[in-house]
Design a protein around this motif. Structure first.
Motif, PDB file in Angstrom:
ATOM      1  N   SER A 101       0.832  -1.212   0.000  1.00 33.47           N
ATOM      2  CA  SER A 101       0.000   0.000   0.000  1.00 33.47           C
ATOM      3  C   SER A 101       0.860   1.253   0.000  1.00 33.47           C
ATOM      4  O   SER A 101       0.572   2.220  -0.720  1.00 33.47           O
ATOM      5  CB  SER A 101      -0.924  -0.003   1.226  1.00 33.47           C
ATOM      6  N   TYR A 102       1.934   1.223   0.774  1.00 33.53           N
ATOM      7  CA  TYR A 102       2.829   2.377   0.851  1.00 33.53           C
ATOM      8  C   TYR A 102       3.494   2.639  -0.499  1.00 33.53           C
ATOM      9  O   TYR A 102       3.558   3.786  -0.963  1.00 33.53           O
ATOM     10  CB  TYR A 102       3.889   2.123   1.922  1.00 33.53           C
ATOM     11  N   LEU A 106       4.969   5.847  -4.727  1.00 35.43           N
ATOM     12  CA  LEU A 106       5.661   5.760  -6.016  1.00 35.43           C
ATOM     13  C   LEU A 106       4.733   5.945  -7.214  1.00 35.43           C
ATOM     14  O   LEU A 106       5.132   6.531  -8.220  1.00 35.43           O
ATOM     15  CB  LEU A 106       6.373   4.415  -6.134  1.00 35.43           C
ATOM     16  N   LEU A 107       3.506   5.447  -7.124  1.00 33.16           N
ATOM     17  CA  LEU A 107       2.615   5.480  -8.279  1.00 33.16           C
ATOM     18  C   LEU A 107       1.599   6.614  -8.225  1.00 33.16           C
ATOM     19  O   LEU A 107       1.288   7.225  -9.246  1.00 33.16           O
ATOM     20  CB  LEU A 107       1.895   4.133  -8.426  1.00 33.16           C
ATOM     21  N   LEU A 108       1.073   6.893  -7.026  1.00 34.39           N
ATOM     22  CA  LEU A 108       0.079   7.954  -6.892  1.00 34.39           C
ATOM     23  C   LEU A 108       0.681   9.256  -6.391  1.00 34.39           C
ATOM     24  O   LEU A 108      -0.017  10.277  -6.331  1.00 34.39           O
ATOM     25  CB  LEU A 108      -1.046   7.498  -5.955  1.00 34.39           C
ATOM     26  N   GLU A 109       1.962   9.218  -5.991  1.00 31.95           N
ATOM     27  CA  GLU A 109       2.699  10.415  -5.565  1.00 31.95           C
ATOM     28  C   GLU A 109       1.973  11.184  -4.468  1.00 31.95           C
ATOM     29  O   GLU A 109       1.775  12.385  -4.523  1.00 31.95           O
ATOM     30  CB  GLU A 109       2.965  11.340  -6.758  1.00 31.95           C
ATOM     31  N   ARG A 110       1.551  10.438  -3.453  1.00 35.94           N
ATOM     32  CA  ARG A 110       0.927  11.078  -2.303  1.00 35.94           C
ATOM     33  C   ARG A 110       1.611  10.572  -1.029  1.00 35.94           C
ATOM     34  O   ARG A 110       2.196   9.485  -1.016  1.00 35.94           O
ATOM     35  CB  ARG A 110      -0.574  10.801  -2.262  1.00 35.94           C
ATOM     36  N   LEU A 154      12.525  11.641  -0.503  1.00 36.12           N
ATOM     37  CA  LEU A 154      12.888  13.048  -0.531  1.00 36.12           C
ATOM     38  C   LEU A 154      11.795  13.850  -1.225  1.00 36.12           C
ATOM     39  O   LEU A 154      11.008  13.327  -2.000  1.00 36.12           O
ATOM     40  CB  LEU A 154      14.217  13.234  -1.278  1.00 36.12           C
ATOM     41  N   ASP A 155      11.758  15.120  -0.976  1.00 35.61           N
ATOM     42  CA  ASP A 155      10.751  15.987  -1.571  1.00 35.61           C
ATOM     43  C   ASP A 155      11.253  16.467  -2.915  1.00 35.61           C
ATOM     44  O   ASP A 155      11.640  17.622  -3.090  1.00 35.61           O
ATOM     45  CB  ASP A 155      10.462  17.165  -0.639  1.00 35.61           C
ATOM     46  N   LEU A 192       3.813  11.542 -16.123  1.00 32.11           N
ATOM     47  CA  LEU A 192       3.029  10.372 -16.447  1.00 32.11           C
ATOM     48  C   LEU A 192       2.733  10.303 -17.942  1.00 32.11           C
ATOM     49  O   LEU A 192       2.698   9.227 -18.536  1.00 32.11           O
ATOM     50  CB  LEU A 192       1.721  10.398 -15.646  1.00 32.11           C
ATOM     51  N   GLU A 193       2.537  11.466 -18.570  1.00 36.16           N
ATOM     52  CA  GLU A 193       2.273  11.481 -20.007  1.00 36.16           C
ATOM     53  C   GLU A 193       3.498  10.991 -20.778  1.00 36.16           C
ATOM     54  O   GLU A 193       3.394  10.219 -21.727  1.00 36.16           O
ATOM     55  CB  GLU A 193       1.888  12.900 -20.455  1.00 36.16           C
TER      56      GLU A 193
END
Length: 471
Positions: A82-83, A88-92, A119-120, A127-128
């Protein structure tokens, strides 16, 4: 639960852009595959199902082969999946599922798991752009080139990369992320000082050493001594110039060795104490041709400690611009952690980037040997001194490594045109990696094609074009 928009982003996956990206993630046959980016080992396969207008994770296959993945806690893996999807995929933002008791070890664990994603930093590829690369072209991944429609078969060079030897199916909860406040989220890069303090050392007690000796004899650089013979490396490090006596008076030395990629690799922390000034002339350990004059060097008693020992060979730092200043005070010169690797060996550079002299082939890291032994194909031998070249092929059971080992042992590998050549310093590179379905005849055909392209049968050392053996 994931919305249709979120599942669309998840399907895009993630291609690693640099060594600090720890995962290669892709969607195949209605499942999400998680591979470690450099070893290619498949760790998770996650399946989803429709739940009303949303999607949820329903099942995951977990790698339980101890030689590939050491985690055995199913609940931890469920939380980690889930993490990884959230970060990594949803960038949240999401809470890292650490099992470590203190913050220092938790930060190390997080870096090892997700690298620069902690890191920030903005993602380098939109994604495009990623969608375009995925649908229209080839995408570089570690040691292989991954092509559309061949993601699962071509994900890595070895068989272990695309299979999970021991699996358990585990129902996992829907993807819920814990949103942290800005104060609770660490956005600063990891520093060497933080690691030293976490190991119970004050930076004011520590001297940092960057070992790279341009005068070293072939095969005896500080990195090679450390890699091949730790006792010799300790002997090399324990002798220091008298004029640096004050600086080397610090009780702890944190040593780094510079590898072939100009990376500063952590070699360990030594407790040190000066013993005496060496009265007689001595040959240098890294180069016996260089003699240290009497009373110019001090002998130190050095003992390798257990502090940060789990990071030896894995921790990579950025020394900064002052590389000539190879000895520095830790409290006055902060060093940024670039990477904490899973394994001690240097990462395999990939078949496209591989280039080594023949004399080094038997001494390559074990992970490199494994990768080269498991692949066959066409290679190029070239002389940096004479600019001569020879195109050959490797089709035996031990692949490229077995063929090149023959050259390293005999100097010519049975090739008539090379028998009167000094090939020890010749460099070897890979021109083409054969597919798993390619036969020996196919490989010979590829060899002949490359000989024609490079004109090595006319301008090089190939006496004739390679041909398919008679049936």
């Amino acid at each position: 639960m994931f919305s249709p928009q979120e599942i669309e982003r998840i399907r895009l996956g993630l291609v690693p852009g640099q060594m600090e990206d720890k995962w290669f993630i892709y969607w195949q046959d209605d499942a999400l595959y998680f591979h470690r980016s450099w070893t290619g080992i498949c760790v998770y396969v996650v399946r989803f199902e429709i739940d009303g207008d949303s999607y949820r994770m329903c099942e995951a296959d977990l790698n339980r082969e101890p030689s590939q993945y050491s985690q055995t806690n199913d609940d931890h893996d469920a939380a980690m999946i889930s993490y990884l999807i959230d970060v990594l995929l949803l960038e949240r933002e999401a809470e890292f599922p650490s099992e470590a008791a203190d913050e220092g070890k938790a930060a190390l664990e997080q870096w090892s798991s997700v690298g620069r994603a902690m890191l920030d930093e903005p993602r380098e590829q939109s994604l495009e752009e990623f969608r375009w690369a995925y649908e229209n072209g080839h995408v570089e991944f570690g040691p292989t080139v991954v092509a559309t429609g061949e993601l699962y078969e071509q994900v890595a060079s070895s068989n272990t990369a695309t299979q999970m030897d021991s699996e358990t199916s585990l129902p996992i909860s829907s993807g819920q992320s814990v949103i942290l406040s800005e104060e609770d989220t660490q956005h600063a890069s990891l520093s060497l000082s933080a690691l030293l303090r976490g190991a119970g050392l004050e930076p004011s007690e520590v001297l940092l050493l960057r070992h790279k000796d341009n005068r070293a004899a072939k095969g005896r650089s500080p990195y090679e001594l450390w890699r091949d013979d730790r006792r010799q490396f300790q002997s090399y490090q324990s002798v220091q110039r008298v004029k640096y006596q004050k600086m080397f008076g610090r009780p702890y030395w944190a040593a780094f060795v510079v590898n072939a990629f100009e990376e500063e690799v952590f070699a360990g922390i030594w407790k040190s104490a000066r013993q005496y000034t060496i009265k007689e002339a001595r040959p240098g350990i890294s180069n016996p041709q260089i003699i240290d004059a009497p009373e110019t060097c001090d002998q130190y008693d050095t003992i390798l400690t257990q502090r940060l020992s789990e990071l030896i060979g894995k921790l990579i730092i950025d020394w900064g611009r002052g590389k000539i200043a190879w000895a520095q005070y830790a409290d006055k010169n902060e060093k940024r952690v670039l990477e904490i690797r899973q394994n001690e060996d240097d990462p395999f550079p990939g078949f496209t980037n591989f280039r080594e002299p023949l004399w080094r082939i038997p001494r390559l890291p074990q992970t490199w040997i494994s990768a080269l032994a498991n692949c066959k194909g066409v290679y190029l031998l070239s002389s940096p001194k004479t600019n001569q070249q020879y195109v050959g092929s490797a089709s035996g059971e031990s692949g490229f490594f077995g063929r090149w080992s023959d050259y390293a042992a005999s100097g010519h590998g049975g090739n008539v045109q090379l028998k009167d050549k000094e090939t020890r310093d010749w460099q070897v590179t890979i021109l083409q990696v054969a597919g798993s379905a390619d036969t020996e005849s196919d490989i010979l055909a590829y060899e002949g094609l490359w000989q024609t392209k490079l004109q090595s049968h006319r301008l090089g050392l190939n006496s004739s074009l390679a041909s398919t053996p008679a049936a």
